[in-house]
Design a protein around this motif. Structure first.
Motif, PDB file in Angstrom:
ATOM      1  N   VAL A 529       1.243   0.308   2.796  1.00 47.89           N
ATOM      2  CA  VAL A 529       0.920   1.781   2.473  1.00 47.89           C
ATOM      3  C   VAL A 529       0.715   2.349   3.920  1.00 47.89           C
ATOM      4  O   VAL A 529      -0.202   1.652   4.931  1.00 47.89           O
ATOM      5  CB  VAL A 529      -0.419   1.667   1.891  1.00 47.89           C
ATOM      6  CG1 VAL A 529      -0.837   2.921   1.630  1.00 47.89           C
ATOM      7  CG2 VAL A 529      -0.260   1.051   0.508  1.00 47.89           C
ATOM      8  N   ASN A 536      -2.224   8.823   1.221  1.00 46.75           N
ATOM      9  CA  ASN A 536      -2.543   7.260   0.881  1.00 46.75           C
ATOM     10  C   ASN A 536      -3.793   6.875   0.785  1.00 46.75           C
ATOM     11  O   ASN A 536      -4.032   5.948   0.604  1.00 46.75           O
ATOM     12  CB  ASN A 536      -1.441   6.526   1.746  1.00 46.75           C
ATOM     13  CG  ASN A 536      -0.020   6.940   1.317  1.00 46.75           C
ATOM     14  OD1 ASN A 536       0.234   7.272   0.173  1.00 46.75           O
ATOM     15  ND2 ASN A 536       0.927   6.638   2.214  1.00 46.75           N
ATOM     16  N   PHE A 539      -4.891   6.052  -2.292  1.00 48.11           N
ATOM     17  CA  PHE A 539      -3.867   5.351  -3.039  1.00 48.11           C
ATOM     18  C   PHE A 539      -4.770   4.357  -3.947  1.00 48.11           C
ATOM     19  O   PHE A 539      -5.607   3.609  -3.651  1.00 48.11           O
ATOM     20  CB  PHE A 539      -3.204   4.421  -2.010  1.00 48.11           C
ATOM     21  CG  PHE A 539      -2.256   3.477  -2.689  1.00 48.11           C
ATOM     22  CD1 PHE A 539      -0.968   3.859  -2.922  1.00 48.11           C
ATOM     23  CD2 PHE A 539      -2.837   2.299  -3.149  1.00 48.11           C
ATOM     24  CE1 PHE A 539       0.056   3.183  -3.310  1.00 48.11           C
ATOM     25  CE2 PHE A 539      -1.763   1.336  -3.701  1.00 48.11           C
ATOM     26  CZ  PHE A 539      -0.394   1.763  -3.812  1.00 48.11           C
TER      27      PHE A 539
END
Length: 788
Positions: A529, A536, A539
């Motif tokens: 990631v 993100n 995420f």
């Protein structure tokens, strides 16, 4: 060998049995008869040394006595508590009176300590002087004199220049006035002072029920308790309520209980010639159970149960006043033929108080005060997902909603669809109810509780698993954390304390559990990631996710090494590059001094160190050599046979360095973090150790080999193993072959080990046989003693 030992064992068993049968017939329980034993075996036992036979007999005799003693002790009567619990009353009244403490007896056991010294006793002015008293007379003024005087048996003292003065039966105050007048008349402008320096001892007799009756010299102003203490205290049968003092053939009675119970004391000092007599107590009773003093008390004729309770300090808080039991021996005149001679009486103390009456007691009565019942039923219990679980009081009425409020309410994760109530009825039967907790909390349902109800409030986690996610690597608090709905990557990083300074915060790696299917070749997916994309950070995570935060590839903290000994600037130095070596470090430290012994340089690398114990080191040595056993050596000594010096873990950190190679290639060993370089001072000594007469240090002599130094140390001992001599060089290398070709230099060790003998197994086998024989003789003697 085993068959031989077994045969000898059987023979000795038969032999000892036969020998013992000559003194006493063999028990019928024995299978072996004396006439079945061969005469040769009997003779063998007789041939044992006499002292050995006596030793065996004494040992077994003492063992039997000890076993019999232990057997007697194991049959010792039960304690009072165990007996009462077993029978509900005390079967042996005599044991009760012997086990319980006689009230007040303990005051006499230590009462005599410290009474022999009179130095700290303050003598009152009304003290009557008599034969044996010592006084000091001091005269000051125009005439100054000091006299030490003793009152003789006629009561007189003799004062120089004055004469005889009679002080018999005069008080200390009267004597001071008398002598002051005499001195002032005799010596003008002078005064006198009289003081008692050493009072006379009091000679009294203590008789009757005391442990050590007799006559005693007591300090002045002694009282009854002190006198009785000198006589060892009152015996178990003696009276404390009827203590008699006889003076000039006239008696006076003292009751010690007021002093023992409240400290009240009728002051009466003893006089010379007094007789103290302790008669037998006429009425003693024992009280046990829930009173503040369990003891044996002495009562007078007009004192009953109420007075006894007062003496016992009153009831304890858990006493059942309605259940007092009196165990009584029926008086001889009231006993009937064929009827029991003891009886149990029940007393309700509350009725005695209500009617203001008393209960008369007899000699040897045993009174037991019972405890109130432990039964409690005015409560309910609540447990589970509430803030204050526990037990709560219930009076006339209490609803479940009110109880939850009193218990602080329920947790947010409480399971609201159900709670359980376990109800206990008066006959002991139980019934369970399941109720919708939401209906209770909303007020739509009211449930009245009863005594002994137990309520359980559940948590939602009681019915489902908790799921976790984890974060590890370069974070401050790597751990497993509880997974919650809508949990994202940023949440987990915050739970983990954030990134460390060394973390690569641009990306993380996540390992995620896959759905299990028959086509799956792996159980999880691994992906990166990118954290450079701010989106993100949100995420979303799933249960069981594992997040890994990596270190920056090139991140390294400063590394340092230490150089010690004979360099110009010893100390700690940081490594500059990954190629730093000993030569460059010595150069940075200013080079070596004139005193440096370069060949003895030592490099220690703690990172190589293992936590070896000495036992592990010896185990390694044992496995590396073919071991030889010596009956005079332990395994530890044998292991040290192959050691050069005492092993220490530091030997596993050393890297051997050849200083000449360091100088030639200007490199040497590349250094690592925490390395330690030590350059010792020059020495001209060689060390010779081992199986030689004089272990020690010897001066280096050029051109001489190892034999010269061994000869200087007195040569080899008889037990020296000359084929295994070794030389330990200054740089850590060891030579054990072609020693004559090895140049001996400063700092070298010459090691001469001992020979290790390999003994014959014959003596070891014989030793085993003799050990077995001794055991058999002892065992058979025990069997004989048991069969007697």
């Amino acid at each position: 060998m085993k068959s031989a030992i077994s045969l000898i064992s059987i023979m000795l068993f038969l032999l000892v049995s036969a020998s013992m049968s000559a003194q006493e017939p063999v028990s019928s329980d024995n299978n072996i008869k004396a006439e079945q034993i061969p005469e040769s075996l009997k003779q063998q036992f007789k041939n044992l040394p006499k002292e050995k036979q006596e030793q065996l007999i004494n040992e077994e005799s003492n063992k039997n006595k000890k076993e019999k003693s232990l057997g007697t002790n194991s049959l010792e009567t039960e304690s009072l508590e165990v007996e009462f619990e077993k029978y509900g009353y005390y079967t042996d009244i005599k044991k009760v009176f012997s086990k319980l403490l006689m009230f007040g007896n303990d005051i006499f056991k230590k009462g005599s300590l410290g009474f022999s010294s009179v130095g700290s006793i303050s003598i009152p002015e009304d003290y009557i002087l008599g034969p044996g008293d010592k006084i000091n007379l001091n005269i000051w003024g125009k005439t100054e004199e000091s006299y030490s005087l003793k009152v003789n048996y006629e009561g007189n003292v003799f004062i120089p220049n004055i004469g005889v003065v009679n002080l018999r039966n005069k008080t200390l105050s009267q004597s001071k006035g008398l002598l002051a007048n005499l001195i002032e008349k005799k010596y003008a402008d002078s005064k006198a002072y009289l003081s008692l320096s050493n009072p006379k001892l009091i000679y009294v007799s203590v008789n009757g029920e005391v442990d050590n009756p007799g006559q005693f010299n007591l300090p002045p102003l002694s009282n009854i308790i002190q006198a009785i203490s000198f006589a060892g205290g009152i015996s178990a049968k003696g009276s404390m309520r009827n203590v008699q003092i006889i003076r000039n053939n006239k008696g006076r009675i003292f009751d010690l209980y007021p002093f023992l119970l409240s400290g009240k004391w009728e002051k009466m000092s003893l006089s010379p010639g007094d007789v103290i007599f302790i008669p037998i107590a006429e009425k003693r009773v024992a009280i046990l159970g829930n009173v503040k003093r369990n003891a044996v008390f002495e009562l007078k004729d007009n004192e009953g149960l109420k007075k006894l309770i007062e003496f016992a300090g009153g009831f304890s808080a858990d006493a059942d006043l309605k259940r007092i039991q009196v165990d009584r021996i029926i008086k001889p005149g009231m006993r009937k033929t064929g009827m029991p001679e003891r009886e149990i009486l029940n007393v309700d103390y509350t009725l005695l108080e209500k009617k203001d009456s008393n209960f008369e007691l007899q000699d040897s009565d045993v009174i037991t005060v019972f405890q109130v019942s432990d039964l409690i039923n005015n409560y309910v219990k609540i447990k589970g997902a509430v803030f204050k679980p526990g037990t709560y009081s219930i009076k006339s009425s209490l609803s479940l909603n009110e109880l939850i409020r009193i218990a602080g309410g329920i947790f947010d994760d409480a399971y609201r669809k159900r709670c359980d109530i376990l109800r206990t009825y008066s006959d002991g039967t139980k019934e369970a109810y399941g109720i919708n907790l939401s209906e209770i909390l909303n007020g739509n349902l009211k449930f009245e509780l009863q005594k002994l109800d137990e309520i359980t409030i559940y948590s939602v986690w009681d019915f489902r698993d908790k799921f976790y996610v984890s974060i590890s690597g370069a974070v401050r608090k790597p751990n497993d954390y509880l997974f919650t709905e809508d949990m994202n990557l940023e949440d987990l990083i915050i739970n983990g304390g954030g990134f460390k300074y060394s973390a690569d915060s641009t990306w993380v790696e996540i390992s995620r559990l896959k759905e299990i299917t028959s086509e799956s070749d792996t159980l999880w997916n691994v992906f990166k990631v990118d954290l450079c994309d701010n989106k993100n950070e949100e995420f979303p995570l799933q249960k069981f996710d594992r997040v890994y935060v990596r270190e920056q590839p090139e991140f390294r903290l400063q590394e340092s090494v230490t150089i010690e000994g004979e360099v110009k600037y010893p100390g700690r130095y940081s490594l500059i590059t990954g190629e730093d070596n000993i030569f460059t470090l010595i150069d940075r430290a200013g080079g070596v001094t004139d005193r440096a012994f370069e060949k003895g340089i030592m490099l220690l690398r703690p990172s190589l160190r293992r936590n070896f114990s000495n036992e592990e080191i010896r185990s390694i040595i044992n496995n590396a050599y073919e071991m030889e056993y010596d009956t005079t050596s332990t395994m530890m000594q044998i292991a040290e046979r192959y050691s050069v010096v005492e092993f220490d873990n530091i030997n596993f950190q050393r890297i051997n360095v050849d200083f000449e190679e360091v100088l030639n290639d200007k490199r040497g060993v590349t250094l690592r973090d925490a390395d330690i370089i030590n350059i010792p001072e020059k020495t001209d000594e060689v060390f010779v150790l081992g199986a030689i007469p004089r272990n020690g240090t010897y001066k280096v002599k050029a051109g001489e080999d190892y034999k010269y130094y061994i000869k200087s140390a007195g040569g080899l001992n008889e037990n020296a193993d000359k084929g295994k001599i070794s030389i330990l060089k200054y740089n850590g290398l060891v030579y054990s072959e072609h020693l004559s070709d090895v140049d001996i230099e400063s700092g070298d060790y010459i090691i001469v080990p001992k020979k290790l003998k390999r003994p014959s197994t014959l003596w070891r086998d014989l030793n085993d046989v003799f050990s077995v024989l001794g055991t058999i003789v002892t065992s058979t003697y025990i069997i004989y003693q048991i069969s007697k």
